[in-house]
Scaffold this active site. Sequence first.
Site, PDB file in Angstrom:
ATOM      1  N   HIS A 162      -0.994 -42.779 131.210  1.00  0.00           N
ATOM      2  CA  HIS A 162      -1.196 -44.062 130.633  1.00  0.00           C
ATOM      3  C   HIS A 162      -2.460 -44.499 130.474  1.00  0.00           C
ATOM      4  O   HIS A 162      -2.985 -45.095 129.614  1.00  0.00           O
ATOM      5  CB  HIS A 162      -0.584 -44.833 131.880  1.00  0.00           C
ATOM      6  CG  HIS A 162      -0.137 -46.048 131.666  1.00  0.00           C
ATOM      7  ND1 HIS A 162       0.860 -46.903 132.477  1.00  0.00           N
ATOM      8  CD2 HIS A 162      -0.478 -47.092 130.723  1.00  0.00           C
ATOM      9  CE1 HIS A 162       0.791 -47.978 131.829  1.00  0.00           C
ATOM     10  NE2 HIS A 162       0.337 -48.215 130.843  1.00  0.00           N
TER      11      HIS A 162
ATOM     12  N   CYS B  53      -0.422 -33.839 114.399  1.00  0.00           N
ATOM     13  CA  CYS B  53      -1.016 -34.959 114.936  1.00  0.00           C
ATOM     14  C   CYS B  53      -1.669 -34.595 116.555  1.00  0.00           C
ATOM     15  O   CYS B  53      -1.744 -35.560 117.187  1.00  0.00           O
ATOM     16  CB  CYS B  53       0.262 -35.886 115.135  1.00  0.00           C
ATOM     17  SG  CYS B  53       1.566 -35.166 115.978  1.00  0.00           S
TER      18      CYS B  53
ATOM     19  N   GLU C 140       6.083 -27.758 118.240  1.00  0.00           N
ATOM     20  CA  GLU C 140       5.091 -27.918 119.489  1.00  0.00           C
ATOM     21  C   GLU C 140       5.582 -26.773 120.651  1.00  0.00           C
ATOM     22  O   GLU C 140       5.025 -26.307 121.515  1.00  0.00           O
ATOM     23  CB  GLU C 140       4.806 -29.095 120.400  1.00  0.00           C
ATOM     24  CG  GLU C 140       6.156 -29.818 120.505  1.00  0.00           C
ATOM     25  CD  GLU C 140       5.943 -31.437 120.943  1.00  0.00           C
ATOM     26  OE1 GLU C 140       4.671 -31.598 121.366  1.00  0.00           O
ATOM     27  OE2 GLU C 140       6.677 -32.224 121.037  1.00  0.00           O
TER      28      GLU C 140
ATOM     29  N   ARG D   9      -2.157 -27.795 130.129  1.00  0.00           N
ATOM     30  CA  ARG D   9      -3.189 -28.647 129.638  1.00  0.00           C
ATOM     31  C   ARG D   9      -4.062 -29.746 130.549  1.00  0.00           C
ATOM     32  O   ARG D   9      -4.877 -30.393 129.844  1.00  0.00           O
ATOM     33  CB  ARG D   9      -2.805 -29.179 128.207  1.00  0.00           C
ATOM     34  CG  ARG D   9      -1.661 -30.397 128.522  1.00  0.00           C
ATOM     35  CD  ARG D   9      -0.842 -30.820 127.257  1.00  0.00           C
ATOM     36  NE  ARG D   9      -1.046 -32.135 126.726  1.00  0.00           N
ATOM     37  CZ  ARG D   9      -0.559 -32.909 125.838  1.00  0.00           C
ATOM     38  NH1 ARG D   9       0.453 -32.229 125.178  1.00  0.00           N
ATOM     39  NH2 ARG D   9      -0.693 -34.071 125.691  1.00  0.00           N
TER      40      ARG D   9
ATOM     41  N   ARG E  14       3.471 -43.244 119.379  1.00  0.00           N
ATOM     42  CA  ARG E  14       4.116 -42.715 120.657  1.00  0.00           C
ATOM     43  C   ARG E  14       4.913 -43.664 121.472  1.00  0.00           C
ATOM     44  O   ARG E  14       4.294 -44.544 122.123  1.00  0.00           O
ATOM     45  CB  ARG E  14       3.115 -42.112 121.567  1.00  0.00           C
ATOM     46  CG  ARG E  14       2.284 -40.875 121.297  1.00  0.00           C
ATOM     47  CD  ARG E  14       1.385 -40.374 122.322  1.00  0.00           C
ATOM     48  NE  ARG E  14       0.907 -39.136 122.091  1.00  0.00           N
ATOM     49  CZ  ARG E  14      -0.265 -38.841 121.635  1.00  0.00           C
ATOM     50  NH1 ARG E  14      -1.248 -39.536 121.200  1.00  0.00           N
ATOM     51  NH2 ARG E  14      -0.833 -37.429 121.524  1.00  0.00           N
TER      52      ARG E  14
HETATM   53  C1  PEP Z   1       0.986 -32.680 120.888  1.00  0.00           C
HETATM   54  O1  PEP Z   1       1.798 -32.332 121.529  1.00  0.00           O
HETATM   55  O2  PEP Z   1       0.156 -32.012 120.167  1.00  0.00           O
HETATM   56  C2  PEP Z   1       1.444 -34.064 120.566  1.00  0.00           C
HETATM   57  C3  PEP Z   1       0.820 -34.894 119.670  1.00  0.00           C
HETATM   58  O3  PEP Z   1       1.966 -34.818 121.300  1.00  0.00           O
HETATM   59  P1  PEP Z   1       1.752 -35.199 123.134  1.00  0.00           P
HETATM   60  O4  PEP Z   1       0.220 -35.175 123.165  1.00  0.00           O
HETATM   61  O5  PEP Z   1       2.042 -36.758 123.217  1.00  0.00           O
HETATM   62  O6  PEP Z   1       2.572 -34.440 123.801  1.00  0.00           O
HETATM   63 MG    MG Z   2       3.669 -32.860 122.563  1.00  0.00          MG
END
Ligand code: PEP
Ligand code: MG
Length: 753
Positions: free
Chosen positions: A361, A673, A602, A636, A468
């Site tokens: 958040h 994205c 993804e 990540r 989102r």
């Molecule tokens: C991604 O995984 O690259 C993405 C845009 O979605 P999020 O970062 O919200 O998981």
């Molecule tokens: Mg994602």
Amino acid sequence: MLDTLRRIVQEVNGARSLDAALATMVRRIRKAMRTDVCSIYLFDRERDRLVLMDTIGLRTQAVGIVTLRLGEGLVGLVGQREEPLNLEDAPGHPQFRYFAETGEERFSSFLGVPIIHQRRMLGVLVVQQQEKRRFDEGDEAFLVTMAAQLAGVLAHALVSGTLNRPAEPDGQAMFSGVAASPGMAIGEIVVVAPPADLDSVPDLIPTDPDAEVVRLHAALAHVREDIRKAGARLASRISTQELALFDVYQQMLGDAALGNEVEKRIREGQWAPGALADVVRRHTQYLERVDDGYLRERAMDIRDLGRRVLAHLQESNELTPSTYPANTILVGDEISAATLGELPRGRLAALVSIRGSSNSHVAILARAMGIPTVLGMVDLPLPRINGAKAILDGHRGRLFVRPEPQLAKRYERLIKEERALAEVLEHEQHLPSETSDGHRMPLMVNTGLAVDMVAQLKPRVSGVGLYRTEVPFMMNERFPSEQEQTRLYHEQLSSFAPLPVVMRTLDIGGDKDLPYFPINEANPFLGWRGIRVTLDHPEVLMVQMRAMLMASRELDNLRILLPMITSVDEVDTALRLLARAREELAEDGIEVASPKVGVMIEVPATLYQLSALAERVDFFSVGSNDLTQYLLAVDRNNARVASLYDACHPAVLNALARLAEESQRLGVPASVCGELAGDPSGALLLMGMGFEALSMNAPSLPRVRAAIRRVSIGDARSLVAETLSLPTTAVVRAHLRQRMTDWQIGHLLSPQD
Ligand code: PEP
Ligand code: MG
């Protein structure tokens, strides 16, 4: 054995200074291994020598005096080879070197092991024995395990100065975390604690213990008064026996009881809230263990009273808007969005949170507000950094506490340059995103918050590439109702109309938690996430889809995006639900056009199912953040492996290039994205690969547009061709930087070491 190991590590961890940590190590290890000597040498990189830092068994006068080059003597040999050395007759070894200061000639057996942290040799741990003793396999394994465990503690102490020795206090220290929002800032650290939560009070060293004591007694008096009033209010309604409890509370809160103990702790070097939390913890832990219901109840009372006192302490200590320094670097265990909201706008320079991930958040908020942020800084010694001057580097995920003047100067220059660049780029934000030879590259924006500045953005983008929806869900205390969602989505759709808005269905799970719908899993990124959750809860998904459709009435700019798709049947089910949602609305007399639907690419599995997906959906949107984490098997949000996480890994780039090619062949528009799209060199690569649009956080738009406008599409395509055959991430990054420099756009990249 395991117990001994654990105990030693725990003790070392709890040490207050480097000296104390080293002393604990050598004493405890000597005892555990029943040897005559245990010594520790640390590698001084500046002098390029191993220095004897502590010993028990050798002459203590030798500490700090005896030093060895790598390869010199037995200890130097261990350091150089980075391997254990186990000798029954040490003086007989050709490398043996005698140091008169140590009195070492008396010892025949030698076992030395290197201390290595993240591939770096930090020092050498040695045990010695007077009589000939062959340290057995078990001894060796114990010492190796010990060294490996202690390496982490030592590395931290050495890098951060957490365990500063008195002789060298408060030097520059650097901490690493996960970069969550780019930018740099120089400012003053303010450590925050959430209100009245005894478990999250940080340890802080009081600058004025007397003042802390005064504060404590005032807070105690306040709570005594509150309790007295509460007792008086209830006097006519409860029994005298129950009323007597209020007297017990008064006694507990008396200066002679809790007051005394907390005061003592303050005098030992804790600020008042920390001292209170320590004392309450000690009492409750004790009482909770007692096999007596009455006493266990008292543990709860103590906690409650403690919380009340803490609330008063925090009130008196509360930072008011004017007490926040002008360039506040806000640091906390877990900074909530609410805390962020309370801060006066102009004073917040940067954010650091020990917990939290790039999708939390607070990270999303920080990015939207353009505040440099680093998260996951698990090693940060909160007690020692409050009020310190610091530099935060949100590009590289670093915090420098008490920076040396030279470093501060360097960052002052970098920040100035960054600001100047932003001003220059601002002038071309109304110009189209197209290459020097006229190739159009639509830029879109990622949104999710009300703070996203629509009016300013709209003329600069081709739409919203990723809304989102989980963000507004995170801001709530329950799932937002259908009407609430409809209102929210309508606001978003109408603000950007007629430009398209890609709304992603709820993507919770992984590191995106809803406070009212917690998902606790051992492996959340491989667990119940995104579409997996919403297909299991069609009632939630249906409400969301109906709200999106309703909101798009007469606007016709809605696109729906499905996150975390792994299999084709998930798409089929989601599409069925969407069709049903439209039918339900139609039954109520509300006709809505069928929106275009896309899937996120993804999860690597989708890369191999593109044609089946293409038959079902209208577009692909690549989530390069997750695609990178899943292709590379790198979390990540884990600071420890942050250096391995990079979307410019050759495997990721090759996957993306093939994906772009295949999407074109299939006639399905594909855009990106994830964060890679917001990195100027990444954006050029993606354009060269043939992606049709790039969506990014608003602060990334100026640099990406500038990069695109300064190259030709031919240049971008050759860049792809050159890059795809490169072997490692580092080589790819270096090549990209080189090309950007050749094209005189190197300054658009974030600064490097
Ligand atoms: C991604 O995984 O690259 C993405 C845009 O979605 P999020 O970062 O919200 O998981
Ligand atoms: Mg994602």
